[in-house]
Write a protein that holds these residues in place. Structure first.
Motif, PDB file in Angstrom:
ATOM      1  N   SER A  11       0.772  -1.132   0.084  1.00  0.00           N
ATOM      2  CA  SER A  11      -0.149   0.127  -0.088  1.00  0.00           C
ATOM      3  C   SER A  11       0.831   1.239  -0.080  1.00  0.00           C
ATOM      4  O   SER A  11       0.676   2.305  -0.729  1.00  0.00           O
ATOM      5  CB  SER A  11      -0.953  -0.036   1.280  1.00  0.00           C
ATOM      6  OG  SER A  11      -1.964  -0.949   1.096  1.00  0.00           O
ATOM      7  N   ASN A  14       2.331   1.760  -3.483  1.00  0.00           N
ATOM      8  CA  ASN A  14       1.290   2.198  -4.184  1.00  0.00           C
ATOM      9  C   ASN A  14       1.106   3.523  -4.150  1.00  0.00           C
ATOM     10  O   ASN A  14       0.981   4.241  -5.262  1.00  0.00           O
ATOM     11  CB  ASN A  14       0.112   1.474  -4.383  1.00  0.00           C
ATOM     12  CG  ASN A  14       0.075  -0.173  -4.841  1.00  0.00           C
ATOM     13  OD1 ASN A  14       1.188  -0.443  -5.596  1.00  0.00           O
ATOM     14  ND2 ASN A  14      -0.660  -1.181  -4.399  1.00  0.00           N
ATOM     15  N   ALA A  15       1.360   3.970  -2.715  1.00  0.00           N
ATOM     16  CA  ALA A  15       0.932   5.555  -2.774  1.00  0.00           C
ATOM     17  C   ALA A  15       2.182   6.302  -3.221  1.00  0.00           C
ATOM     18  O   ALA A  15       1.848   7.349  -3.919  1.00  0.00           O
ATOM     19  CB  ALA A  15       1.075   5.718  -1.277  1.00  0.00           C
ATOM     20  N   SER A  18       1.813   6.293  -7.231  1.00  0.00           N
ATOM     21  CA  SER A  18       0.887   7.519  -7.778  1.00  0.00           C
ATOM     22  C   SER A  18       1.264   8.742  -7.589  1.00  0.00           C
ATOM     23  O   SER A  18       0.711   9.654  -8.472  1.00  0.00           O
ATOM     24  CB  SER A  18      -0.461   7.209  -6.816  1.00  0.00           C
ATOM     25  OG  SER A  18      -0.337   7.657  -5.582  1.00  0.00           O
ATOM     26  N   ALA A  32      -2.415  14.391  -1.013  1.00  0.00           N
ATOM     27  CA  ALA A  32      -2.822  12.941  -1.463  1.00  0.00           C
ATOM     28  C   ALA A  32      -1.909  11.753  -0.997  1.00  0.00           C
ATOM     29  O   ALA A  32      -2.383  10.775  -0.541  1.00  0.00           O
ATOM     30  CB  ALA A  32      -2.859  13.028  -3.074  1.00  0.00           C
ATOM     31  N   LEU A  33      -0.691  11.925  -1.062  1.00  0.00           N
ATOM     32  CA  LEU A  33       0.384  11.027  -0.436  1.00  0.00           C
ATOM     33  C   LEU A  33      -0.236  10.498   0.932  1.00  0.00           C
ATOM     34  O   LEU A  33      -0.334   9.506   1.408  1.00  0.00           O
ATOM     35  CB  LEU A  33       1.619  11.399  -0.677  1.00  0.00           C
ATOM     36  CG  LEU A  33       2.751  10.531  -0.142  1.00  0.00           C
ATOM     37  CD1 LEU A  33       2.880   9.100  -0.660  1.00  0.00           C
ATOM     38  CD2 LEU A  33       4.070  11.011  -0.201  1.00  0.00           C
ATOM     39  N   SER A  35      -2.572  11.265   2.586  1.00  0.00           N
ATOM     40  CA  SER A  35      -3.940  10.647   2.953  1.00  0.00           C
ATOM     41  C   SER A  35      -3.809   9.122   2.615  1.00  0.00           C
ATOM     42  O   SER A  35      -4.253   8.192   3.073  1.00  0.00           O
ATOM     43  CB  SER A  35      -4.947  11.314   1.931  1.00  0.00           C
ATOM     44  OG  SER A  35      -6.251  10.515   1.832  1.00  0.00           O
ATOM     45  N   LYS A  36      -3.077   8.690   1.417  1.00  0.00           N
ATOM     46  CA  LYS A  36      -3.101   7.335   0.987  1.00  0.00           C
ATOM     47  C   LYS A  36      -2.211   6.402   2.133  1.00  0.00           C
ATOM     48  O   LYS A  36      -2.519   5.399   2.418  1.00  0.00           O
ATOM     49  CB  LYS A  36      -2.398   7.253  -0.206  1.00  0.00           C
ATOM     50  CG  LYS A  36      -3.381   7.518  -1.427  1.00  0.00           C
ATOM     51  CD  LYS A  36      -2.719   7.610  -2.775  1.00  0.00           C
ATOM     52  CE  LYS A  36      -3.887   7.912  -3.978  1.00  0.00           C
ATOM     53  NZ  LYS A  36      -3.177   7.548  -4.962  1.00  0.00           N
ATOM     54  N   ASP A  39      -4.323   6.060   5.110  1.00  0.00           N
ATOM     55  CA  ASP A  39      -5.464   5.118   4.809  1.00  0.00           C
ATOM     56  C   ASP A  39      -4.817   3.604   5.016  1.00  0.00           C
ATOM     57  O   ASP A  39      -5.059   2.770   5.483  1.00  0.00           O
ATOM     58  CB  ASP A  39      -5.941   5.096   3.662  1.00  0.00           C
ATOM     59  CG  ASP A  39      -7.033   6.420   3.332  1.00  0.00           C
ATOM     60  OD1 ASP A  39      -7.547   6.745   4.447  1.00  0.00           O
ATOM     61  OD2 ASP A  39      -7.354   6.630   2.454  1.00  0.00           O
ATOM     62  N   ALA A  40      -3.450   3.594   4.298  1.00  0.00           N
ATOM     63  CA  ALA A  40      -2.719   2.195   4.485  1.00  0.00           C
ATOM     64  C   ALA A  40      -2.510   1.983   6.242  1.00  0.00           C
ATOM     65  O   ALA A  40      -2.577   0.798   6.620  1.00  0.00           O
ATOM     66  CB  ALA A  40      -1.266   2.346   3.800  1.00  0.00           C
TER      67      ALA A  40
END
Length: 72
Positions: A11, A14-15, A18, A32-33, A35-36, A39-40
């Motif tokens: 995860s 992947n962040a 992206s 965005a990073l 936040s990802k 979340d992970a």
């Protein structure tokens, strides 16, 4: 189910991937990073399992004692 370290690593990877593929400005990309990543970590922590072994009792009253167990 025990914590899934390899899932967390994927995860996070992947962040970061992206971020490399995005065309947004630096501040939006950083948001965005973050936040990802959050979340992970949230998903990873929520997969923890507590294995109760002993220590608590409640014979007709409030639960008392010291929780003994392991986190996996």
């Amino acid at each position: 189910m025990p914590l899934n370290k390899s899932g967390l690593e994927q995860s996070i990877k992947n962040a970061f991937k992206s971020m490399r593929d995005g065309d947004t400005d630096e501040e939006k990309g950083l948001d965005a990073l973050c936040s990802k990543l959050a979340d992970a970590v949230d998903t990873y922590v929520k997969t923890a399992q507590i294995n109760y072994t002993a220590g608590l009792s409640a014979p007709n009253g409030p639960v008392t004692g010291v929780f003994n167990g392991t986190l996996s």
